[in-house]
Design a protein around this motif. Sequence first.
Motif, PDB file in Angstrom:
ATOM      1  N   GLY A   1       0.793  -1.224   0.000  1.00 22.25           N
ATOM      2  CA  GLY A   1       0.000   0.000   0.000  1.00 22.25           C
ATOM      3  C   GLY A   1       0.819   1.265   0.000  1.00 22.25           C
ATOM      4  O   GLY A   1       0.288   2.341   0.288  1.00 22.25           O
ATOM      5  N   SER A   2       2.120   1.168  -0.324  1.00 24.03           N
ATOM      6  CA  SER A   2       2.964   2.361  -0.316  1.00 24.03           C
ATOM      7  C   SER A   2       2.518   3.346  -1.393  1.00 24.03           C
ATOM      8  O   SER A   2       1.918   2.966  -2.405  1.00 24.03           O
ATOM      9  N   ASP A   3       2.820   4.619  -1.171  1.00 24.12           N
ATOM     10  CA  ASP A   3       2.454   5.668  -2.125  1.00 24.12           C
ATOM     11  C   ASP A   3       3.671   6.570  -2.348  1.00 24.12           C
ATOM     12  O   ASP A   3       4.084   7.275  -1.432  1.00 24.12           O
ATOM     13  N   PRO A   4       4.279   6.537  -3.555  1.00 26.43           N
ATOM     14  CA  PRO A   4       3.879   5.750  -4.723  1.00 26.43           C
ATOM     15  C   PRO A   4       4.172   4.264  -4.541  1.00 26.43           C
ATOM     16  O   PRO A   4       4.914   3.876  -3.638  1.00 26.43           O
ATOM     17  N   ALA A   5       3.572   3.475  -5.413  1.00 28.08           N
ATOM     18  CA  ALA A   5       3.690   2.021  -5.303  1.00 28.08           C
ATOM     19  C   ALA A   5       5.105   1.537  -5.629  1.00 28.08           C
ATOM     20  O   ALA A   5       5.801   2.101  -6.483  1.00 28.08           O
ATOM     21  N   ILE A   6       5.532   0.490  -4.920  1.00 26.12           N
ATOM     22  CA  ILE A   6       6.788  -0.188  -5.257  1.00 26.12           C
ATOM     23  C   ILE A   6       6.586  -0.946  -6.568  1.00 26.12           C
ATOM     24  O   ILE A   6       5.495  -1.479  -6.824  1.00 26.12           O
ATOM     25  N   ASP A   7       7.599  -0.990  -7.389  1.00 28.43           N
ATOM     26  CA  ASP A   7       7.491  -1.661  -8.690  1.00 28.43           C
ATOM     27  C   ASP A   7       6.952  -3.078  -8.529  1.00 28.43           C
ATOM     28  O   ASP A   7       7.539  -3.893  -7.787  1.00 28.43           O
ATOM     29  N   PRO A   8       5.820  -3.431  -9.161  1.00 28.13           N
ATOM     30  CA  PRO A   8       5.233  -4.758  -8.981  1.00 28.13           C
ATOM     31  C   PRO A   8       6.109  -5.899  -9.466  1.00 28.13           C
ATOM     32  O   PRO A   8       6.059  -7.003  -8.929  1.00 28.13           O
ATOM     33  N   GLY A   9       6.944  -5.646 -10.484  1.00 24.06           N
ATOM     34  CA  GLY A   9       7.856  -6.686 -10.948  1.00 24.06           C
ATOM     35  C   GLY A   9       8.878  -7.035  -9.879  1.00 24.06           C
ATOM     36  O   GLY A   9       9.213  -8.208  -9.665  1.00 24.06           O
TER      37      GLY A   9
ATOM     38  N   LEU B   1       8.435  -6.642  -6.582  1.00 26.75           N
ATOM     39  CA  LEU B   1       7.747  -7.353  -5.499  1.00 26.75           C
ATOM     40  C   LEU B   1       7.401  -8.782  -5.908  1.00 26.75           C
ATOM     41  O   LEU B   1       7.445  -9.694  -5.079  1.00 26.75           O
ATOM     42  N   ALA B   2       7.047  -8.970  -7.164  1.00 29.03           N
ATOM     43  CA  ALA B   2       6.725 -10.323  -7.636  1.00 29.03           C
ATOM     44  C   ALA B   2       7.921 -11.256  -7.456  1.00 29.03           C
ATOM     45  O   ALA B   2       7.783 -12.400  -7.010  1.00 29.03           O
TER      46      ALA B   2
ATOM     47  N   GLN C   1       8.052 -14.032  -4.711  1.00 27.99           N
ATOM     48  CA  GLN C   1       7.837 -15.215  -5.537  1.00 27.99           C
ATOM     49  C   GLN C   1       6.353 -15.389  -5.854  1.00 27.99           C
ATOM     50  O   GLN C   1       5.771 -16.455  -5.676  1.00 27.99           O
ATOM     51  N   LEU C   2       5.754 -14.307  -6.323  1.00 28.84           N
ATOM     52  CA  LEU C   2       4.344 -14.289  -6.687  1.00 28.84           C
ATOM     53  C   LEU C   2       4.205 -13.899  -8.157  1.00 28.84           C
ATOM     54  O   LEU C   2       5.121 -13.325  -8.760  1.00 28.84           O
ATOM     55  N   ASP C   3       3.046 -14.203  -8.714  1.00 31.06           N
ATOM     56  CA  ASP C   3       2.727 -13.736 -10.057  1.00 31.06           C
ATOM     57  C   ASP C   3       2.554 -12.217 -10.024  1.00 31.06           C
ATOM     58  O   ASP C   3       2.001 -11.663  -9.076  1.00 31.06           O
TER      59      ASP C   3
ATOM     60  N   LYS D   1      -0.139  -6.845  -8.375  1.00 33.99           N
ATOM     61  CA  LYS D   1      -0.904  -5.672  -8.783  1.00 33.99           C
ATOM     62  C   LYS D   1      -2.274  -5.657  -8.118  1.00 33.99           C
ATOM     63  O   LYS D   1      -2.764  -4.598  -7.681  1.00 33.99           O
ATOM     64  N   ASP D   2      -2.917  -6.820  -8.023  1.00 29.35           N
ATOM     65  CA  ASP D   2      -4.224  -6.906  -7.363  1.00 29.35           C
ATOM     66  C   ASP D   2      -4.104  -6.527  -5.884  1.00 29.35           C
ATOM     67  O   ASP D   2      -4.952  -5.806  -5.345  1.00 29.35           O
TER      68      ASP D   2
END
Length: 221
Positions: free
Chosen positions: A188-196, A198-199, A203-205, A210-211
Amino acid sequence: MKSFLLAFVLLALASSLASAFDPSPLQDFCVAVDDPLHGVFVNGKFCKDPKLAKADDFSFSVKKPGNTNNAVGSNVSAVNVQQIPGLNTLGISAVRIDYAPYGQNAPHTHPRATEILVVLEGTLLVGFVTSNPNNTLISKVLNKGDVFVFPIGLVHFQFNIGKTNAVAFAGLSSQNPGVITIANAVFGSDPAIDPGFLAKAFQLDKKVVKDLQNKFWMDSN
């Protein structure tokens, strides 16, 4: 009544830890005031003229249950220097935590405080995780009157495993212990941490990340 007395005794004991994290006061008290023209700056807050101190500077009520009608089923009522200005420089604070049946105080840390918790009502599963590389879970089921300590900075949690409401009271060894809820901070950080990033880290899709980010960002705004 006995449970509340026990809780306040524990708070008194917790204050003995405070000198390691907050400077020892050189005066009886330093009531916090947001007034630089009429105060002296001490440890993050200005001090009110001690001659103007009053009982309300040292008191606050948490007798009413907090609203647990939320996603996690709990409510934390803080009692720190923001609620009691007289706590300034004293190195101690408290929280009341209300839990709905199966409600949880999600994994979080307090960067500036050790926490000692006493269960007033209900049954809680509590625990903390040690630091890398072991990441050992230290966990226990607590009932009314039981006490548990969460060391400073470590990720910890509480979970109401009973079918009725639960209440706990905790003392913390800082006037302003801070709190970092792990999921909220990461997703929930603002701005968001890069989803790639974090994935890969979790070790997540990437779509799952993003969801999660969308959910936590909307919950915090």
